[in-house]
Motif scaffolding. Structure first.
Motif, PDB file in Angstrom:
ATOM      1  N   ALA A  89       1.020  -1.204   0.082  1.00 35.34           N
ATOM      2  CA  ALA A  89      -0.007  -0.013  -0.003  1.00 35.34           C
ATOM      3  C   ALA A  89       0.833   1.210  -0.001  1.00 35.34           C
ATOM      4  O   ALA A  89       2.216   1.231   0.275  1.00 35.34           O
ATOM      5  N   SER A  90       0.215   2.469  -0.237  1.00 33.70           N
ATOM      6  CA  SER A  90       1.011   3.916  -0.377  1.00 33.70           C
ATOM      7  C   SER A  90       0.420   4.640   0.386  1.00 33.70           C
ATOM      8  O   SER A  90      -0.842   4.790   0.395  1.00 33.70           O
ATOM      9  N   ALA A  91       0.980   5.331   1.185  1.00 28.41           N
ATOM     10  CA  ALA A  91       0.681   6.099   2.154  1.00 28.41           C
ATOM     11  C   ALA A  91      -0.239   7.294   1.295  1.00 28.41           C
ATOM     12  O   ALA A  91       0.315   7.997   0.508  1.00 28.41           O
ATOM     13  N   GLY A  92      -1.464   7.663   1.695  1.00 23.22           N
ATOM     14  CA  GLY A  92      -2.258   8.532   0.970  1.00 23.22           C
ATOM     15  C   GLY A  92      -2.937   8.124  -0.407  1.00 23.22           C
ATOM     16  O   GLY A  92      -3.375   9.045  -1.069  1.00 23.22           O
ATOM     17  N   GLY A  93      -2.282   7.081  -0.923  1.00 29.51           N
ATOM     18  CA  GLY A  93      -2.962   6.413  -1.950  1.00 29.51           C
ATOM     19  C   GLY A  93      -2.028   7.235  -3.197  1.00 29.51           C
ATOM     20  O   GLY A  93      -2.591   7.108  -4.479  1.00 29.51           O
ATOM     21  N   LEU A  94      -0.766   7.684  -2.946  1.00 31.25           N
ATOM     22  CA  LEU A  94      -0.009   8.153  -4.017  1.00 31.25           C
ATOM     23  C   LEU A  94       0.282   6.901  -4.999  1.00 31.25           C
ATOM     24  O   LEU A  94       0.644   5.804  -4.565  1.00 31.25           O
ATOM     25  N   GLY A  95       0.513   7.428  -6.092  1.00 36.28           N
ATOM     26  CA  GLY A  95       1.408   6.594  -7.016  1.00 36.28           C
ATOM     27  C   GLY A  95       0.579   6.456  -8.500  1.00 36.28           C
ATOM     28  O   GLY A  95      -0.195   6.961  -8.641  1.00 36.28           O
ATOM     29  N   GLY A  96       1.262   5.535  -9.120  1.00 32.86           N
ATOM     30  CA  GLY A  96       0.836   5.265 -10.550  1.00 32.86           C
ATOM     31  C   GLY A  96       1.979   4.339 -11.372  1.00 32.86           C
ATOM     32  O   GLY A  96       2.602   3.669 -10.613  1.00 32.86           O
ATOM     33  N   CYS A  97       2.053   4.514 -12.444  1.00 33.21           N
ATOM     34  CA  CYS A  97       2.990   4.005 -13.138  1.00 33.21           C
ATOM     35  C   CYS A  97       3.671   4.828 -14.402  1.00 33.21           C
ATOM     36  O   CYS A  97       2.758   4.904 -15.078  1.00 33.21           O
ATOM     37  N   PRO A  98       4.747   5.187 -14.308  1.00 39.61           N
ATOM     38  CA  PRO A  98       5.223   6.141 -15.578  1.00 39.61           C
ATOM     39  C   PRO A  98       5.436   5.356 -16.807  1.00 39.61           C
ATOM     40  O   PRO A  98       5.209   6.177 -17.792  1.00 39.61           O
ATOM     41  N   TYR A  99       5.106   4.129 -16.706  1.00 40.78           N
ATOM     42  CA  TYR A  99       5.244   3.496 -18.092  1.00 40.78           C
ATOM     43  C   TYR A  99       3.684   2.880 -18.452  1.00 40.78           C
ATOM     44  O   TYR A  99       3.533   2.058 -19.569  1.00 40.78           O
ATOM     45  N   ALA A 100       2.880   3.106 -17.777  1.00 39.09           N
ATOM     46  CA  ALA A 100       1.333   2.587 -17.893  1.00 39.09           C
ATOM     47  C   ALA A 100       0.417   3.781 -17.485  1.00 39.09           C
ATOM     48  O   ALA A 100      -0.009   3.817 -16.277  1.00 39.09           O
ATOM     49  N   ARG A 101       0.186   4.597 -18.550  1.00 37.98           N
ATOM     50  CA  ARG A 101      -0.670   5.787 -18.168  1.00 37.98           C
ATOM     51  C   ARG A 101      -2.041   5.512 -17.748  1.00 37.98           C
ATOM     52  O   ARG A 101      -2.427   6.452 -17.079  1.00 37.98           O
ATOM     53  N   SER A 102      -2.350   4.384 -17.891  1.00 36.09           N
ATOM     54  CA  SER A 102      -3.697   4.008 -17.301  1.00 36.09           C
ATOM     55  C   SER A 102      -3.774   3.748 -15.818  1.00 36.09           C
ATOM     56  O   SER A 102      -4.817   3.653 -15.192  1.00 36.09           O
ATOM     57  N   ALA A 103      -2.414   3.673 -15.331  1.00 39.48           N
ATOM     58  CA  ALA A 103      -2.549   3.230 -13.848  1.00 39.48           C
ATOM     59  C   ALA A 103      -2.663   4.568 -13.022  1.00 39.48           C
ATOM     60  O   ALA A 103      -2.118   5.598 -13.295  1.00 39.48           O
ATOM     61  N   THR A 104      -3.546   4.229 -11.990  1.00 36.36           N
ATOM     62  CA  THR A 104      -3.661   5.472 -10.972  1.00 36.36           C
ATOM     63  C   THR A 104      -3.020   4.923  -9.681  1.00 36.36           C
ATOM     64  O   THR A 104      -2.300   4.140  -9.626  1.00 36.36           O
ATOM     65  N   GLY A 105      -3.572   5.560  -8.668  1.00 34.59           N
ATOM     66  CA  GLY A 105      -2.800   5.432  -7.389  1.00 34.59           C
ATOM     67  C   GLY A 105      -2.913   4.242  -6.655  1.00 34.59           C
ATOM     68  O   GLY A 105      -3.823   3.266  -7.001  1.00 34.59           O
ATOM     69  N   ASN A 106      -1.928   3.893  -5.826  1.00 33.33           N
ATOM     70  CA  ASN A 106      -2.069   2.584  -5.357  1.00 33.33           C
ATOM     71  C   ASN A 106      -3.267   2.609  -4.333  1.00 33.33           C
ATOM     72  O   ASN A 106      -3.636   3.557  -3.603  1.00 33.33           O
TER      73      ASN A 106
END
Length: 309
Positions: free
Chosen positions: A240-257
């Motif tokens: 998990a990621s604190a505050g729901g930060l995140g994504g993936c720089p190589y998969a633009r459809s990815a949103t936060g963790n």
């Protein structure tokens, strides 16, 4: 308003769960702007103070690939002395491992892809070549007495290839175990998994739940439900990621963790021990949201901080 979930001891599926915090690495790597090194270091210290003992602090990828993490040596060096802490770092290849070892890393993580398309987009090579490269990294890490973890990205779906069948994932998991990974995290990189899909993959891996983790993204709002299914199946480490930060720089459809706070609210409500202070963690995510100049996507953070984050 209640600030803690009301626990119901005995109704949860596990007495203790490890929350594997990925915010400083998987969260900040997706930021459009580079977060100052001092902020990253303070974030790791705050996460540790809140009770998180496993924090993936950075990635030793080439700075030209992910400039947001170009300060990997500085960040790891500044937090290496935290007591009673696992501080894994991601390494993409032998050169990354050598940099990590020089910086004092004692635990590393490697990534392979369940799909050919993502392997080429994210790892710069074919799927099989990426596994062979990871095996070489793991062999060298073992020579240095460094613990290792594996990720299988796109374990449920891929933006180019679509749905990923469990039979496509299992051989990769087994190869990472054989190569020395103590645990392999199943990555829902673009957040398309559903509880049924998670259950199907864990069914074919039945009997090995203690060696698995789940890494969920919340693109379609399924990450917490998927984590609950994994927990019921016997998985004892959840990313998990604190505050729901995140994504993936190589998969633009990815949103936060999956937000760590959202996961903790569920776990604590089931009487599951994590050792993490939810109010302290929510305050940390609110602090970071202020530094990033936007509200936290975590519902629990917003609830506990009065929406001020």
């Amino acid at each position: 308003m209640e600030t803690f979930p009301e626990p119901h001891p005995g109704t949860g599926p596990a007495a203790e769960v490890t929350v594997y915090e990925v915010g400083p690495r998987d969260g900040l790597q997706a930021e459009e702007t580079v977060v100052p090194t001092a902020t990253k270091v303070e974030l790791v210290h705050r996460l540790h103070a809140a009770g998180l003992r496993t924090v993936e602090v950075t990635s030793f990828v080439p700075p030209r690939w992910v400039p947001q993490l170009a300060d990997a040596e500085e960040v790891l060096g500044a937090v290496a002395g935290l007591p009673d802490a696992r501080l894994p770092v991601l390494v993409p290849n032998i050169r990354g491992l050598e940099r990590a070892l020089s910086a004092g890393a004692r635990e590393v993580a490697v990534v392979v892809s369940a799909t050919e398309a993502f392997a080429r987009a994210n790892l710069g090579t074919g799927r099989e070549e990426a596994v062979v490269r990871a095996e070489a990294v793991l062999a060298l890490a073992a020579e240095h007495g460094v613990a290792a973890r594996g990720y299988v990205s796109m374990a449920f779906g891929d933006p180019w290839e679509g749905r990923v069948a469990p039979r496509q994932v299992v051989p990769l998991v087994e190869r990472l175990w054989t190569a020395g990974c103590a645990r392999v995290s199943l990555g829902d990189t673009i957040g398309v998994a559903t509880p049924a899909h998670v259950r199907a993959l864990l069914t074919v891996l039945a009997g090995s739940e203690e060696r698995l983790a789940l890494h969920g993204h919340d693109t379609y709002g399924q990450a917490l439900a998927n984590a609950a299914v994994a927990l019921e199946a016997g998985v004892r480490e959840l990313d998990a990621s604190a505050g729901g930060l995140g994504g993936c720089p190589y998969a633009r459809s990815a949103t936060g963790n999956l937000a760590t706070e959202d996961l903790l609210w569920m776990l604590h409500g089931q009487g599951v021990s994590t050792g993490v202070s939810l109010p302290d963690l929510a305050a940390t995510s609110a602090w970071l949201a202020g530094r990033l100049g936007r509200p936290s996507p975590s519902r629990v953070v917003r609830a506990l901080t009065g929406g001020s984050s």
